[in-house]
Design a protein around this motif. Structure first.
Motif, PDB file in Angstrom:
ATOM      1  N   TYR A   1       0.830  -1.202   0.000  1.00  0.00           N
ATOM      2  CA  TYR A   1       0.000   0.000   0.000  1.00  0.00           C
ATOM      3  C   TYR A   1       0.869   1.259   0.000  1.00  0.00           C
ATOM      4  N   GLU A   2       1.865   1.281   0.868  1.00  0.00           N
ATOM      5  CA  GLU A   2       2.734   2.459   0.963  1.00  0.00           C
ATOM      6  C   GLU A   2       3.510   2.679  -0.334  1.00  0.00           C
ATOM      7  N   ALA A   3       3.991   1.603  -0.945  1.00  0.00           N
ATOM      8  CA  ALA A   3       4.727   1.736  -2.206  1.00  0.00           C
ATOM      9  C   ALA A   3       3.804   2.241  -3.312  1.00  0.00           C
ATOM     10  N   THR A   4       2.585   1.730  -3.356  1.00  0.00           N
ATOM     11  CA  THR A   4       1.619   2.167  -4.370  1.00  0.00           C
ATOM     12  C   THR A   4       1.232   3.617  -4.155  1.00  0.00           C
ATOM     13  N   LYS A   5       1.013   3.985  -2.911  1.00  0.00           N
ATOM     14  CA  LYS A   5       0.663   5.360  -2.573  1.00  0.00           C
ATOM     15  C   LYS A   5       1.783   6.316  -3.015  1.00  0.00           C
ATOM     16  N   ALA A   6       3.018   5.959  -2.726  1.00  0.00           N
ATOM     17  CA  ALA A   6       4.158   6.810  -3.115  1.00  0.00           C
ATOM     18  C   ALA A   6       4.247   6.926  -4.630  1.00  0.00           C
ATOM     19  N   TYR A   7       3.986   5.835  -5.341  1.00  0.00           N
ATOM     20  CA  TYR A   7       4.036   5.869  -6.800  1.00  0.00           C
ATOM     21  C   TYR A   7       2.958   6.782  -7.360  1.00  0.00           C
ATOM     22  N   VAL A   8       1.734   6.671  -6.831  1.00  0.00           N
ATOM     23  CA  VAL A   8       0.614   7.504  -7.288  1.00  0.00           C
ATOM     24  C   VAL A   8       0.907   8.974  -7.000  1.00  0.00           C
ATOM     25  N   GLU A   9       1.420   9.254  -5.813  1.00  0.00           N
ATOM     26  CA  GLU A   9       1.746  10.645  -5.474  1.00  0.00           C
ATOM     27  C   GLU A   9       2.785  11.223  -6.435  1.00  0.00           C
ATOM     28  N   GLU A  10       3.799  10.433  -6.753  1.00  0.00           N
ATOM     29  CA  GLU A  10       4.887  10.923  -7.609  1.00  0.00           C
ATOM     30  C   GLU A  10       4.489  11.007  -9.078  1.00  0.00           C
ATOM     31  N   HIS A  11       3.809   9.995  -9.583  1.00  0.00           N
ATOM     32  CA  HIS A  11       3.582   9.905 -11.025  1.00  0.00           C
ATOM     33  C   HIS A  11       2.217  10.415 -11.497  1.00  0.00           C
ATOM     34  N   PHE A  12       1.248  10.508 -10.612  1.00  0.00           N
ATOM     35  CA  PHE A  12      -0.095  10.907 -11.043  1.00  0.00           C
ATOM     36  C   PHE A  12      -0.604  12.182 -10.382  1.00  0.00           C
ATOM     37  N   LEU A  13      -0.372  12.307  -9.085  1.00  0.00           N
ATOM     38  CA  LEU A  13      -0.945  13.442  -8.365  1.00  0.00           C
ATOM     39  C   LEU A  13       0.003  14.630  -8.276  1.00  0.00           C
ATOM     40  N   GLY A  14       1.263  14.359  -8.037  1.00  0.00           N
ATOM     41  CA  GLY A  14       2.213  15.437  -7.817  1.00  0.00           C
ATOM     42  C   GLY A  14       2.018  16.103  -6.468  1.00  0.00           C
ATOM     43  N   ARG A  15       1.309  15.437  -5.602  1.00  0.00           N
ATOM     44  CA  ARG A  15       1.012  15.945  -4.251  1.00  0.00           C
ATOM     45  C   ARG A  15       0.685  14.753  -3.358  1.00  0.00           C
ATOM     46  N   PRO A  16       0.571  14.969  -2.045  1.00  0.00           N
ATOM     47  CA  PRO A  16       0.214  13.864  -1.156  1.00  0.00           C
ATOM     48  C   PRO A  16      -1.186  13.303  -1.447  1.00  0.00           C
ATOM     49  N   TYR A  17      -1.306  12.006  -1.313  1.00  0.00           N
ATOM     50  CA  TYR A  17      -2.569  11.282  -1.470  1.00  0.00           C
ATOM     51  C   TYR A  17      -3.413  11.533  -0.226  1.00  0.00           C
ATOM     52  N   THR A  18      -4.670  11.965  -0.400  1.00  0.00           N
ATOM     53  CA  THR A  18      -5.516  12.335   0.733  1.00  0.00           C
ATOM     54  C   THR A  18      -6.673  11.358   0.916  1.00  0.00           C
ATOM     55  N   GLU A  19      -7.391  11.547   2.018  1.00  0.00           N
ATOM     56  CA  GLU A  19      -8.590  10.740   2.264  1.00  0.00           C
ATOM     57  C   GLU A  19      -9.646  11.007   1.194  1.00  0.00           C
ATOM     58  N   GLU A  20      -9.686  12.232   0.689  1.00  0.00           N
ATOM     59  CA  GLU A  20     -10.630  12.569  -0.383  1.00  0.00           C
ATOM     60  C   GLU A  20     -10.299  11.777  -1.657  1.00  0.00           C
ATOM     61  N   ASP A  21      -9.005  11.642  -1.945  1.00  0.00           N
ATOM     62  CA  ASP A  21      -8.580  10.847  -3.098  1.00  0.00           C
ATOM     63  C   ASP A  21      -9.021   9.388  -2.928  1.00  0.00           C
ATOM     64  N   GLU A  22      -8.852   8.885  -1.721  1.00  0.00           N
ATOM     65  CA  GLU A  22      -9.238   7.502  -1.452  1.00  0.00           C
ATOM     66  C   GLU A  22     -10.743   7.327  -1.611  1.00  0.00           C
ATOM     67  N   ALA A  23     -11.525   8.268  -1.099  1.00  0.00           N
ATOM     68  CA  ALA A  23     -12.987   8.190  -1.233  1.00  0.00           C
ATOM     69  C   ALA A  23     -13.398   8.256  -2.702  1.00  0.00           C
ATOM     70  N   ALA A  24     -12.750   9.120  -3.471  1.00  0.00           N
ATOM     71  CA  ALA A  24     -13.058   9.222  -4.898  1.00  0.00           C
ATOM     72  C   ALA A  24     -12.715   7.920  -5.619  1.00  0.00           C
ATOM     73  N   GLY A  25     -11.617   7.301  -5.245  1.00  0.00           N
ATOM     74  CA  GLY A  25     -11.229   6.022  -5.835  1.00  0.00           C
ATOM     75  C   GLY A  25     -12.224   4.924  -5.506  1.00  0.00           C
ATOM     76  N   GLU A  26     -12.663   4.885  -4.254  1.00  0.00           N
ATOM     77  CA  GLU A  26     -13.664   3.893  -3.844  1.00  0.00           C
ATOM     78  C   GLU A  26     -14.962   4.087  -4.608  1.00  0.00           C
ATOM     79  N   LYS A  27     -15.369   5.334  -4.793  1.00  0.00           N
ATOM     80  CA  LYS A  27     -16.592   5.628  -5.543  1.00  0.00           C
ATOM     81  C   LYS A  27     -16.441   5.204  -7.002  1.00  0.00           C
TER      82      LYS A  27
END
Length: 106
Positions: free
Chosen positions: A66-92
């Protein structure tokens, strides 16, 4: 049911030096299922159990993944820290995909 296997004396000691046998007691239905799965894959029940154990991650391994995936998403897709809002949007988004609402995903 007890099955006794006779192994040649020359082979058995070498085998037991390398392998640690453990007996696992399970219901007959579980044993029969494991045997059926092993036969379908052309392997022994021992090899099947080893494969299942190797393929099932521990809680620590899941956390690390999870931590490795989160770091990858932050670096390559978001360009910012992954938030609870991002997680909720992903779940939706996953719920929408599962419900067949592909057009509503943003």
């Amino acid at each position: 049911m007890t099955v006794t296997l006779e192994r040649p004396a020359a082979v058995y000691p070498r085998y037991t030096e390398r392998m640690a046998d453990t007996t696992i007691k399970v219901d007959r239905a579980v044993r029969d299922r494991l045997l059926e799965l092993a036969r379908e894959r052309g392997m022994t029940m021992r090899d099947l159990v080893a494969e299942l154990a190797g393929a099932t991650p521990t809680q620590d391994e899941l956390r690390a993944r999870y931590e490795a995936t989160k770091a990858y998403v932050e670096e390559h897709f978001l360009g910012r820290p992954y938030t609870e809002e991002d997680e909720a949007a992903g779940e939706k988004a996953w719920a929408d995909v599962a419900a067949g609402r592909l057009g509503e995903i943003q």
